[in-house]
Design an enzyme around this catalytic site. Sequence first.
Site, short mmCIF file in Angstrom:
data_model
loop_
_atom_site.label_atom_id
_atom_site.label_comp_id
_atom_site.label_asym_id
_atom_site.label_seq_id
_atom_site.Cartn_x
_atom_site.Cartn_y
_atom_site.Cartn_z
N ARG A 127 9.54 -23.05 22.05
CA ARG A 127 8.80 -22.49 23.18
C ARG A 127 8.08 -21.20 22.78
O ARG A 127 6.94 -20.96 23.19
CB ARG A 127 9.77 -22.21 24.35
CG ARG A 127 9.07 -21.70 25.59
CD ARG A 127 10.00 -21.58 26.76
NE ARG A 127 10.78 -20.37 26.73
CZ ARG A 127 11.70 -20.05 27.63
NH1 ARG A 127 11.98 -20.88 28.60
NH2 ARG A 127 12.35 -18.92 27.54
N ARG A 149 5.03 -16.45 22.48
CA ARG A 149 5.92 -15.31 22.74
C ARG A 149 6.45 -14.86 21.39
O ARG A 149 7.58 -15.20 21.01
CB ARG A 149 7.10 -15.72 23.63
CG ARG A 149 6.72 -16.14 25.03
CD ARG A 149 7.98 -16.11 25.89
NE ARG A 149 7.91 -16.97 27.05
CZ ARG A 149 8.90 -17.12 27.91
NH1 ARG A 149 10.05 -16.51 27.72
NH2 ARG A 149 8.76 -17.90 28.95
N ARG A 166 22.96 -11.81 37.21
CA ARG A 166 23.42 -11.98 35.84
C ARG A 166 24.55 -11.03 35.49
O ARG A 166 25.10 -11.14 34.38
CB ARG A 166 22.26 -11.68 34.88
CG ARG A 166 21.38 -12.86 34.52
CD ARG A 166 20.13 -12.31 33.85
NE ARG A 166 19.63 -13.09 32.78
CZ ARG A 166 18.42 -13.68 32.76
NH1 ARG A 166 17.64 -13.62 33.82
NH2 ARG A 166 18.02 -14.33 31.71
N ARG A 191 20.20 -12.85 23.12
CA ARG A 191 20.16 -13.24 24.54
C ARG A 191 21.29 -14.21 24.87
O ARG A 191 21.90 -14.14 25.94
CB ARG A 191 18.80 -13.84 24.89
CG ARG A 191 17.71 -12.77 24.98
CD ARG A 191 16.33 -13.34 24.95
NE ARG A 191 16.04 -14.17 26.10
CZ ARG A 191 15.07 -15.08 26.14
NH1 ARG A 191 14.31 -15.28 25.10
NH2 ARG A 191 14.87 -15.77 27.23
N LYS A 241 16.21 -23.55 33.02
CA LYS A 241 16.27 -22.98 34.38
C LYS A 241 14.89 -22.91 35.04
O LYS A 241 14.75 -23.30 36.19
CB LYS A 241 16.80 -21.53 34.34
CG LYS A 241 18.28 -21.40 34.15
CD LYS A 241 18.76 -19.97 34.48
CE LYS A 241 18.08 -18.88 33.68
NZ LYS A 241 18.39 -18.92 32.24
P1 AMP Z 1 14.43 -14.90 31.88
O1 AMP Z 1 13.02 -15.38 31.90
O2 AMP Z 1 15.15 -15.18 33.16
O3 AMP Z 1 15.21 -15.38 30.69
O4 AMP Z 1 14.37 -13.30 31.76
C1 AMP Z 1 13.72 -12.68 30.67
C2 AMP Z 1 14.30 -11.29 30.45
O5 AMP Z 1 14.10 -10.48 31.62
C3 AMP Z 1 15.80 -11.24 30.20
O6 AMP Z 1 16.12 -11.50 28.85
C4 AMP Z 1 16.13 -9.82 30.62
O7 AMP Z 1 15.74 -8.87 29.66
C5 AMP Z 1 15.24 -9.64 31.84
N1 AMP Z 1 15.92 -10.08 33.08
C6 AMP Z 1 15.55 -11.12 33.89
N2 AMP Z 1 16.39 -11.25 34.92
C7 AMP Z 1 17.33 -10.28 34.76
C8 AMP Z 1 18.50 -9.91 35.48
N3 AMP Z 1 18.89 -10.57 36.57
N4 AMP Z 1 19.22 -8.87 35.01
C9 AMP Z 1 18.84 -8.19 33.91
N5 AMP Z 1 17.77 -8.49 33.17
C10 AMP Z 1 17.02 -9.52 33.59
#
Ligand code: AMP
Length: 187
Positions: free
Chosen positions: A127, A133, A88, A144, A13
């Site tokens: 990654r 990380r 989400r 996740r 993404k």
């Molecule tokens: P991402 O980089 O989009 O995978 O986001 C990393 C982490 O941030 C996720 O695993 C969630 O803990 C949090 N996060 C990001 N976007 C959201 C969202 N729309 N709703 C809830 N948690 C989020």
Amino acid sequence: MRIVLMGPPGAGKGTQAAVISTELNIPHISTGEIFRKNVGEGTELGQQAKEYMDTGEYVPDSVVNAMVADRLGQDDAAHGFLLDGYPRTAPQVAELNGILADGGYELDAAVEITADTEEVVQRLLKRAELEGRPDDTEEVIRRRMEVYAAETEPLTRLYADQGVLRQVDGMGTVEEVSGRILAALRD
Ligand code: AMP
């Protein structure tokens, strides 16, 4: 254009959002990036988000929704945006619908990048190593994926019903996948 980009963790993404937002000249708004930046800077928002992120859970809707409402209210998002990783959950879909309706806008497309679970787990482990990380352990990564499958994947139905869902195969090179997304957006 007003676009949301969905897909399981590791489907690409973030990479695709960067390519597509440049191509379409719209801001790329990644909620995960905003959270990571705030965690890094030790802000209050970062402190609220960190414990959830570390365990692979979603940050509470109230926190995410307030942040996105604020971000979409900024000038650069007035003429379009690409949301990466939002919405989400069902309350987040409702929030976004409300923000769009208030502005008199509609969503142009919800693009879901699909990917094979085992393949993305391996991508994410790689990654985590490359980007340093260390919290991205296999256990957290699998959690996740589970949370995505339970909370987010079912939401694509809502966008399918609205006629805006575009599903794109996320396997292949960056160029192949971005080509598919751009083609799907032209449909
Ligand atoms: P991402 O980089 O989009 O995978 O986001 C990393 C982490 O941030 C996720 O695993 C969630 O803990 C949090 N996060 C990001 N976007 C959201 C969202 N729309 N709703 C809830 N948690 C989020």
